[in-house]
Scaffold this motif. Structure first.
Motif, short mmCIF file in Angstrom:
data_model
loop_
_atom_site.label_atom_id
_atom_site.label_comp_id
_atom_site.label_asym_id
_atom_site.label_seq_id
_atom_site.Cartn_x
_atom_site.Cartn_y
_atom_site.Cartn_z
N ASP A 90 9.58 -5.51 -7.37
CA ASP A 90 8.63 -5.93 -8.39
C ASP A 90 7.52 -6.81 -7.82
OD1 ASP A 90 8.14 -5.19 -10.96
OD2 ASP A 90 9.06 -6.93 -11.88
N GLU A 91 7.33 -6.74 -6.52
CA GLU A 91 6.23 -7.44 -5.86
C GLU A 91 6.00 -6.81 -4.50
OE1 GLU A 91 7.34 -11.53 -5.39
OE2 GLU A 91 8.52 -11.13 -3.62
N VAL A 92 4.80 -7.03 -3.98
CA VAL A 92 4.47 -6.51 -2.65
C VAL A 92 3.42 -7.41 -2.03
CG1 VAL A 92 2.71 -4.88 -3.48
CG2 VAL A 92 3.86 -4.44 -1.34
N ASN A 93 3.53 -7.66 -0.75
CA ASN A 93 2.54 -8.42 0.01
C ASN A 93 1.91 -7.47 1.02
OD1 ASN A 93 2.17 -11.13 -0.69
ND2 ASN A 93 4.18 -11.65 0.13
N ILE A 94 0.60 -7.32 0.93
CA ILE A 94 -0.14 -6.46 1.84
C ILE A 94 -1.40 -7.17 2.29
CG2 ILE A 94 0.73 -4.29 0.89
CD1 ILE A 94 -1.95 -4.09 -0.62
N SER A 95 -2.02 -6.67 3.35
CA SER A 95 -3.28 -7.26 3.79
C SER A 95 -4.39 -6.83 2.84
CB SER A 95 -3.60 -6.86 5.22
OG SER A 95 -3.80 -5.47 5.30
N GLN A 96 -5.43 -7.63 2.77
CA GLN A 96 -6.52 -7.38 1.83
C GLN A 96 -7.21 -6.04 2.11
OE1 GLN A 96 -9.26 -10.61 1.70
NE2 GLN A 96 -10.09 -10.01 -0.28
N ASN A 97 -7.29 -5.66 3.37
CA ASN A 97 -7.95 -4.39 3.69
C ASN A 97 -7.12 -3.17 3.29
OD1 ASN A 97 -6.04 -4.62 5.67
ND2 ASN A 97 -7.41 -4.25 7.38
N GLN A 98 -5.85 -3.33 2.93
CA GLN A 98 -5.00 -2.24 2.47
C GLN A 98 -4.96 -2.13 0.95
OE1 GLN A 98 -1.41 -3.65 4.44
NE2 GLN A 98 -1.35 -1.75 5.61
N THR A 110 4.04 -8.20 -9.15
CA THR A 110 2.89 -8.81 -8.53
C THR A 110 2.50 -8.05 -7.28
OG1 THR A 110 3.73 -10.94 -9.25
CG2 THR A 110 1.98 -10.98 -7.62
N ALA A 111 1.22 -7.79 -7.13
CA ALA A 111 0.71 -7.23 -5.88
C ALA A 111 -0.22 -8.27 -5.31
CB ALA A 111 -0.03 -5.93 -6.14
N ALA A 112 0.14 -8.84 -4.19
CA ALA A 112 -0.67 -9.89 -3.57
C ALA A 112 -1.27 -9.38 -2.28
CB ALA A 112 0.21 -11.12 -3.29
N ALA A 113 -2.57 -9.61 -2.14
CA ALA A 113 -3.26 -9.23 -0.91
C ALA A 113 -3.59 -10.47 -0.12
CB ALA A 113 -4.55 -8.47 -1.25
#
Length: 76
Positions: free
Chosen positions: A35-43, A70-73
């Motif tokens: 229910d959440e993911v951390n990715i780089s802003q360019n992705q 939550t999807a956080a960049a």
């Protein structure tokens, strides 16, 4: 899609997702299970595009109400 799957039943199905990279698929899987993911802003844009094509609730705009996740960049 349902009709295609009913007509072409095979226990080893192969789906080809155009323009979807492994990182995006992994991030979407993480989102669905955690229910959440951390990715780089360019992705971020590519992730949202892939989620839109697969209609993943909470990540795509196709479904009103969305998920609680939550999807956080992060910038990198």
């Amino acid at each position: 899609m349902r009709t295609l799957l009913q007509e072409q039943y095979n226990k080893y199905l192969i789906f080809i997702l155009q323009d979807a990279k492994y990182q995006e698929l992994r991030a979407m899987k993480d989102y669905m299970y955690r229910d959440e993911v951390n990715i780089s802003q360019n992705q971020f844009a590519a992730l949202l595009k892939a989620a839109e094509s697969l209609q993943i609730k909470g990540l795509s705009d196709n479904h009103s109400g969305g998920g609680s996740g939550t999807a956080a960049a992060t910038s990198s």
